[in-house]
Design a protein around this motif. Sequence first.
Motif, PDB file in Angstrom:
ATOM      1  N   LEU A 185       0.842  -1.272   0.076  1.00 30.99           N
ATOM      2  CA  LEU A 185       0.118   0.027   0.089  1.00 30.99           C
ATOM      3  C   LEU A 185       0.740   1.173   0.031  1.00 30.99           C
ATOM      4  O   LEU A 185       0.255   2.472  -0.255  1.00 30.99           O
ATOM      5  N   LEU A 186       2.238   1.298   0.204  1.00 30.55           N
ATOM      6  CA  LEU A 186       2.836   2.403   0.243  1.00 30.55           C
ATOM      7  C   LEU A 186       2.962   3.018  -1.078  1.00 30.55           C
ATOM      8  O   LEU A 186       3.383   2.255  -2.235  1.00 30.55           O
ATOM      9  N   ARG A 187       2.837   4.145  -1.271  1.00 33.69           N
ATOM     10  CA  ARG A 187       2.565   5.158  -2.325  1.00 33.69           C
ATOM     11  C   ARG A 187       1.716   4.279  -3.752  1.00 33.69           C
ATOM     12  O   ARG A 187       1.725   4.540  -4.505  1.00 33.69           O
ATOM     13  N   ARG A 188       0.427   3.783  -2.961  1.00 40.61           N
ATOM     14  CA  ARG A 188      -0.477   3.539  -3.656  1.00 40.61           C
ATOM     15  C   ARG A 188      -1.956   3.898  -2.987  1.00 40.61           C
ATOM     16  O   ARG A 188      -1.972   3.554  -1.978  1.00 40.61           O
ATOM     17  N   HIS A 189      -2.808   4.240  -3.702  1.00 40.41           N
ATOM     18  CA  HIS A 189      -4.274   4.470  -3.496  1.00 40.41           C
ATOM     19  C   HIS A 189      -5.061   3.368  -3.597  1.00 40.41           C
ATOM     20  O   HIS A 189      -4.732   2.415  -4.348  1.00 40.41           O
ATOM     21  N   GLY A 190      -6.003   2.815  -2.682  1.00 42.96           N
ATOM     22  CA  GLY A 190      -6.670   1.905  -2.791  1.00 42.96           C
ATOM     23  C   GLY A 190      -8.343   1.944  -2.704  1.00 42.96           C
ATOM     24  O   GLY A 190      -8.898   3.029  -2.237  1.00 42.96           O
ATOM     25  N   LEU A 191      -9.004   1.072  -3.435  1.00 40.58           N
ATOM     26  CA  LEU A 191     -10.273   1.266  -3.537  1.00 40.58           C
ATOM     27  C   LEU A 191     -10.970  -0.172  -3.421  1.00 40.58           C
ATOM     28  O   LEU A 191     -10.595  -1.038  -3.996  1.00 40.58           O
ATOM     29  N   THR A 228      -9.881  15.266  -1.906  1.00 37.64           N
ATOM     30  CA  THR A 228      -9.369  14.108  -1.873  1.00 37.64           C
ATOM     31  C   THR A 228      -8.717  13.947  -3.408  1.00 37.64           C
ATOM     32  O   THR A 228      -8.038  12.899  -3.716  1.00 37.64           O
ATOM     33  N   ASP A 229      -9.554  14.494  -4.291  1.00 40.42           N
ATOM     34  CA  ASP A 229      -8.801  14.604  -5.905  1.00 40.42           C
ATOM     35  C   ASP A 229      -7.237  14.984  -5.855  1.00 40.42           C
ATOM     36  O   ASP A 229      -6.510  14.275  -6.276  1.00 40.42           O
ATOM     37  N   SER A 230      -7.011  16.059  -4.927  1.00 44.77           N
ATOM     38  CA  SER A 230      -5.576  16.400  -4.832  1.00 44.77           C
ATOM     39  C   SER A 230      -4.791  15.451  -4.057  1.00 44.77           C
ATOM     40  O   SER A 230      -3.691  15.231  -4.436  1.00 44.77           O
ATOM     41  N   ILE A 231      -5.410  14.794  -3.142  1.00 45.62           N
ATOM     42  CA  ILE A 231      -4.817  13.970  -2.493  1.00 45.62           C
ATOM     43  C   ILE A 231      -4.203  12.656  -3.343  1.00 45.62           C
ATOM     44  O   ILE A 231      -3.040  12.121  -3.318  1.00 45.62           O
ATOM     45  N   ALA A 283     -11.203  12.689 -10.369  1.00 42.56           N
ATOM     46  CA  ALA A 283     -10.379  11.788 -11.093  1.00 42.56           C
ATOM     47  C   ALA A 283      -9.806  10.945  -9.811  1.00 42.56           C
ATOM     48  O   ALA A 283      -8.757  10.285  -9.993  1.00 42.56           O
ATOM     49  N   VAL A 284     -10.399  10.640  -8.689  1.00 49.46           N
ATOM     50  CA  VAL A 284     -10.243   9.796  -7.694  1.00 49.46           C
ATOM     51  C   VAL A 284     -10.010   8.512  -7.954  1.00 49.46           C
ATOM     52  O   VAL A 284      -9.062   7.990  -7.698  1.00 49.46           O
ATOM     53  N   ARG A 285     -10.950   7.891  -8.737  1.00 50.19           N
ATOM     54  CA  ARG A 285     -11.084   6.439  -8.773  1.00 50.19           C
ATOM     55  C   ARG A 285      -9.988   6.088  -9.855  1.00 50.19           C
ATOM     56  O   ARG A 285      -9.249   4.859  -9.802  1.00 50.19           O
ATOM     57  N   SER A 286      -9.448   7.040 -10.960  1.00 50.73           N
ATOM     58  CA  SER A 286      -8.605   6.469 -11.750  1.00 50.73           C
ATOM     59  C   SER A 286      -7.218   6.626 -11.175  1.00 50.73           C
ATOM     60  O   SER A 286      -6.236   6.075 -11.582  1.00 50.73           O
ATOM     61  N   GLN A 287      -7.120   7.286  -9.868  1.00 53.21           N
ATOM     62  CA  GLN A 287      -5.579   7.242  -9.162  1.00 53.21           C
ATOM     63  C   GLN A 287      -5.440   6.036  -8.547  1.00 53.21           C
ATOM     64  O   GLN A 287      -4.409   5.931  -7.749  1.00 53.21           O
ATOM     65  N   GLU A 342     -24.436  -6.466  -9.991  1.00 53.99           N
ATOM     66  CA  GLU A 342     -24.643  -6.495 -11.643  1.00 53.99           C
ATOM     67  C   GLU A 342     -23.193  -6.556 -12.148  1.00 53.99           C
ATOM     68  O   GLU A 342     -22.266  -6.132 -11.506  1.00 53.99           O
ATOM     69  N   ARG A 343     -23.236  -6.925 -13.463  1.00 55.00           N
ATOM     70  CA  ARG A 343     -21.996  -7.456 -14.234  1.00 55.00           C
ATOM     71  C   ARG A 343     -20.961  -5.931 -14.369  1.00 55.00           C
ATOM     72  O   ARG A 343     -19.921  -6.244 -14.129  1.00 55.00           O
ATOM     73  N   LYS A 344     -21.949  -5.234 -14.570  1.00 54.54           N
ATOM     74  CA  LYS A 344     -21.418  -3.957 -15.071  1.00 54.54           C
ATOM     75  C   LYS A 344     -20.370  -3.458 -13.839  1.00 54.54           C
ATOM     76  O   LYS A 344     -19.614  -2.452 -14.262  1.00 54.54           O
ATOM     77  N   ASP A 345     -20.946  -3.791 -12.679  1.00 48.25           N
ATOM     78  CA  ASP A 345     -20.301  -3.233 -11.332  1.00 48.25           C
ATOM     79  C   ASP A 345     -18.512  -3.479 -11.378  1.00 48.25           C
ATOM     80  O   ASP A 345     -17.884  -2.992 -10.589  1.00 48.25           O
ATOM     81  N   VAL A 346     -18.520  -4.704 -12.170  1.00 43.92           N
ATOM     82  CA  VAL A 346     -17.061  -5.278 -11.890  1.00 43.92           C
ATOM     83  C   VAL A 346     -16.170  -4.289 -12.652  1.00 43.92           C
ATOM     84  O   VAL A 346     -15.210  -4.066 -12.186  1.00 43.92           O
ATOM     85  N   ASP A 347     -16.562  -3.627 -13.825  1.00 46.25           N
ATOM     86  CA  ASP A 347     -15.801  -2.612 -14.591  1.00 46.25           C
ATOM     87  C   ASP A 347     -15.490  -1.465 -13.679  1.00 46.25           C
ATOM     88  O   ASP A 347     -14.682  -0.481 -13.629  1.00 46.25           O
ATOM     89  N   LEU A 348     -16.675  -0.910 -12.853  1.00 42.21           N
ATOM     90  CA  LEU A 348     -16.558   0.065 -12.020  1.00 42.21           C
ATOM     91  C   LEU A 348     -15.549  -0.042 -10.855  1.00 42.21           C
ATOM     92  O   LEU A 348     -15.167   1.026 -10.656  1.00 42.21           O
ATOM     93  N   ILE A 349     -15.552  -1.218 -10.300  1.00 37.89           N
ATOM     94  CA  ILE A 349     -14.688  -1.239  -9.138  1.00 37.89           C
ATOM     95  C   ILE A 349     -13.322  -1.631  -9.658  1.00 37.89           C
ATOM     96  O   ILE A 349     -12.201  -1.160  -9.032  1.00 37.89           O
ATOM     97  N   LEU A 350     -12.916  -2.456 -10.547  1.00 36.45           N
ATOM     98  CA  LEU A 350     -11.734  -2.948 -11.032  1.00 36.45           C
ATOM     99  C   LEU A 350     -10.988  -2.651 -12.185  1.00 36.45           C
ATOM    100  O   LEU A 350      -9.984  -2.510 -12.319  1.00 36.45           O
TER     101      LEU A 350
END
Length: 575
Positions: free
Chosen positions: A256-262, A374-377, A404-408, A419-427
């Motif tokens: 987790l060091l120098r990585r953000h997590g979802l 949060t976006d800046s962080i 752009a939080v999720r993309s980081q 729902e199947r489409k939620d897989v792409d939302l999370i992963l």
Amino acid sequence: MVIIDSEGPFPDVAGILVARALWRYRSELAPAYLLAVLALGGAVLHLTHPQWWPWLLSVATVAAWALAMFGARVGLSLRIERFYAATVAMGGGGWLSAATALGVMFGPLPMLLAGGGFLLAVPWWTHRRRRTKVRVDRQIAAWPEIAQSVGLAGSRAQSAVVDVWGWRARFALARGQTIQDVMAKVPAIESALGTFRGAVRVFPTRDDKANRFELRVLDSDPHADAIPWPGPSVSSITEPISLGPFEDATGARVLLLRRHGLIGGVAGSGKSGGINVLMGNLSACRDVVIWAIDLKRGMELQPWASCIDRLATTPEQARAMLRDAIAVLEARADWLAANGRRVWEPTPELPALVIVVDEYAELADDAPDAAGDTDSIARRGRAVAVTLIAATQRPTQKAMGKGAVRSQMDVRVSFRVRERKDVDLILGQGMLSAGWHAQTLDAPGKFLLSAPEHDTPRRGRAYLLTDVTVAETAERHASVRPALDEVSRRALDEARMTPISEPSVLVTPSREDRTENALREALDGAPDEGLPIAHLLMITQLSRPTLYRRLSELVKAGRAVQVGRGRYKASDHVR
């Protein structure tokens, strides 16, 4: 007239068929092969070296003892398996010793060989793993027909191994076929093999060749039952954290060091359990300061309050915390530049800062202006070791604050989705089609982990921390939590002393005054046994070192007393 030569190729064909049958059913006929080897060996040794019988008996005894004691190292994981192997080794070696000394046809030796061989063959024929191996061999032999029926014609099996949970095999693909083609055929493969739904896994081979894949078939689910937490797996944020075991019993370890997590998944899928595993490991790290936001009034993270430096339970507290995080981020960046460094290396004196946000969607709804922070962080926090961990059910663009939080987020953990489409939302986009089927996870705590070191879909199950375990762990780790570094503390003090530029008609108390009043009111209303530090931290929103300093000052001034370990109240004469 057709004349058939009786000395033609038919005997050769019959011999080939017999040889193939003997090879195909080698597992069933293994006891008969062993008896034949013993009889032949006994006859040869009796004629050539009859004086060897003591040595043979000694070797058989040592072999039986070694199998009984150390058989687990050669795959005999169960005690009954080791006992059976030792019995066969001792029985076969003892008979061979007697046949060497006396002759194969002496007295009762032929009857002992036949009768003892049959008795020892019965467990072999009924043994689960041997039966599984026979079944696997037949399925591998039938793979050309299976491959033809599922649309993978031309693929062929290269090897197969039976293990504790089922079996796995390595396959070569036909020209033009890829592992993505195989992943799309998983339901068809399950049907062709006759397994239960969700039993088949497909992975790249270790050499990562594009025309190879590994097929894993489970006979039973290794994650069917909850797995108790064995304790923290790390003592530093620089080490990978274990979230739980994969199906092959290896740890789902992620840095987790120098990585953000979802962290995502529907209600009841095990997100809270995953956060508990994360908190249990982070609280054991002496080079991490933990801040947390839980807008459900602290319902999820309150049990960890003694290990959390700051816990925000209201939108106002969350806004203040994120503004302070930006101040820390910028101060650390300036300090690195002034000292000629590129990254912040966490130590107990210069700890990393991890901000855990439970139900991120609540933050986006109740404090939408905090989304920019949060976006800046997320964009600037890596180098200065300021990490953001966000948990939510569905990380849609709206739920993530339209930033752009999720993309980081480099680390993605998906529990079950509806729902199947939620897989792409999370992963991430395209993960569903690549075989990351989080919608098929069938028990709380099961997850898929996507990270730079985990790029193939492997199912894991998060460790289970009971409420008692959480309370004991938080109490044990509270005494080793580090304080925020001097650079960050100085930045926070300067930020709090900065005057507000916006004009106001009403004169409102400063934040320091509000904090002081909140602390005194809490102490005044404390019961006789006092209030714990965790409760005072939540009320005042002070950092742990600052709270202890203020309490020490109040005790010296006679305005407060310590009534127990970590418990304070106002002194009686003040009340």
